[in-house]
Enzyme design. Structure first.
Site, PDB file in Angstrom:
ATOM      1  N   LYS A 138       0.870  -1.176   0.000  1.00 53.46           N
ATOM      2  CA  LYS A 138       0.000   0.000   0.000  1.00 53.46           C
ATOM      3  C   LYS A 138       0.906   1.224   0.000  1.00 53.46           C
ATOM      4  O   LYS A 138       1.740   1.387   0.893  1.00 53.46           O
ATOM      5  CB  LYS A 138      -0.863  -0.014   1.256  1.00 53.46           C
ATOM      6  CG  LYS A 138      -1.622   1.284   1.504  1.00 53.46           C
ATOM      7  CD  LYS A 138      -2.498   1.195   2.740  1.00 53.46           C
ATOM      8  CE  LYS A 138      -3.156   2.531   3.032  1.00 53.46           C
ATOM      9  NZ  LYS A 138      -4.119   2.478   4.128  1.00 53.46           N
TER      10      LYS A 138
HETATM   11  C1  5RP Z   1      -1.339   5.271   7.821  1.00 51.23           C
HETATM   12  C2  5RP Z   1      -2.451   4.476   7.230  1.00 51.23           C
HETATM   13  C3  5RP Z   1      -3.785   4.931   7.678  1.00 51.23           C
HETATM   14  O1  5RP Z   1      -4.072   4.460   8.913  1.00 51.23           O
HETATM   15  C4  5RP Z   1      -4.891   4.753   6.720  1.00 51.23           C
HETATM   16  O2  5RP Z   1      -5.109   3.419   6.380  1.00 51.23           O
HETATM   17  C5  5RP Z   1      -4.695   5.654   5.548  1.00 51.23           C
HETATM   18  O3  5RP Z   1      -5.854   5.800   4.790  1.00 51.23           O
HETATM   19  P1  5RP Z   1      -6.191   7.166   4.064  1.00 51.23           P
HETATM   20  O4  5RP Z   1      -4.899   7.872   3.791  1.00 51.23           O
HETATM   21  O5  5RP Z   1      -6.870   6.767   2.795  1.00 51.23           O
HETATM   22  O6  5RP Z   1      -7.094   7.955   4.978  1.00 51.23           O
HETATM   23  O7  5RP Z   1      -2.254   3.537   6.483  1.00 51.23           O
HETATM   24  O8  5RP Z   1      -0.141   5.038   7.189  1.00 51.23           O
END
Ligand code: 5RP
Length: 261
Positions: free
Chosen positions: A173
């Site tokens: 991710k």
């Molecule tokens: C931090 C993360 C977050 O907790 C979250 O999953 C991010 O999601 P978004 O940026 O779409 O609000 O991964 O590193």
């Protein structure tokens, strides 16, 4: 790859098209009651039918998600610092793999802080947990977290994503940046993008579309969905981009239509 690992991955990445809309609602682990998630169930329950996967913490899962749900779970297992700390994201393991298995998760997530002071700690913690995951066939989603002072560009994201994959991540991710093809092309495992800070809906849909065009297999999106003026319409518009190849314009029209219903 063993059967259990493959089967769990197929819960996260939909076999019909090899794509996924993961709903990220794990923010409380370092941000507390983030806007939109202060009343978790009111926000998340209506979104669950439109999510391929729910990414959240052990506490949120146990307290707020109905165990009869059939949505696959990706459990955040790294944490330890808050947004108040200068060393934010200097994380360690906050949930054992045995407990993750007890919670019947389809995968776990861990943030690595490449290029920052605590890079080594977060990376070695990550590989230690991957070894535990491999023992039971649990996929690991590496989150290439970005510290406050770090540049977000394709060179950096490609480095962090490639490192995560070479060290054993099953999915990466990362953040969408200009030249995202470079990030995807040099990473041997599927990539999903984080949404990042809330942007206007049309821009978030453009970003999701550009990421898919560049080769990402989907999104793991949080604030751009749950802080939208109409979260249920937004997650459906994101689905239209990821699974139905809608253009950003078509998806935004769908959002506008659904938000009035
Ligand atoms: C931090 C993360 C977050 O907790 C979250 O999953 C991010 O999601 P978004 O940026 O779409 O609000 O991964 O590193």
């Amino acid at each position: 790859m063993d059967w259990g690992m493959k089967n769990r991955l197929s819960k996260i990445i939909k076999p019909k098209d090899g794509r996924t809309v993961m709903l990220a609602v794990d923010h409380g682990y370092f941000m507390g009651p983030t806007t939109g998630l202060d009343h978790f169930t009111d926000m998340v329950n209506p979104l669950i039918p439109h999510a391929d996967t729910l990414m959240l913490t052990r506490g949120a899962l146990r307290n707020w998600v109905d165990p009869n749900t059939d949505v696959p779970i990706v459990l955040r297992v790294s944490g330890g610092t808050s947004i108040l700390n200068d060393d934010m994201l200097h994380e360690g393991q906050v949930c054992s793999i045995e407990d993750a298995i007890r919670l019947n998760v389809s995968g776990v997530a861990w943030s690595i802080l490449v290029g920052a002071k605590y890079e080594r700690d977060t990376v070695l913690g990550f590989t230690e947990v991957i070894d535990q995951c491999e023992e039971y066939g649990i996929p690991m989603i590496a989150v290439t977290a970005v510290g406050k002072d770090m540049v977000r560009d394709a060179r950096y994201m490609a480095l962090a994503s490639r490192m995560a994959a070479e060290l054993g991540a099953h999915i990466v991710k990362t953040y969408f940046v200009d030249g995202f093809e470079k990030v995807v092309d040099s990473c041997p495992v599927p990539i999903v993008i984080a949404g990042g800070k809330k942007q206007p809906e049309a821009d978030a849909l453009k970003m999701a579309h550009a990421a898919i065009e560049a080769g990402a297999i989907g999104v793991d999106m949080g604030r751009n969905i749950f802080q939208s003026e109409s979260p249920v319409a937004m997650i459906q518009a994101v689905n239209a981009v990821v699974h139905d190849n809608h253009t950003p314009q078509e998806a935004f029209e769908l959002f506008n239509k659904l938000k009035t219903q």
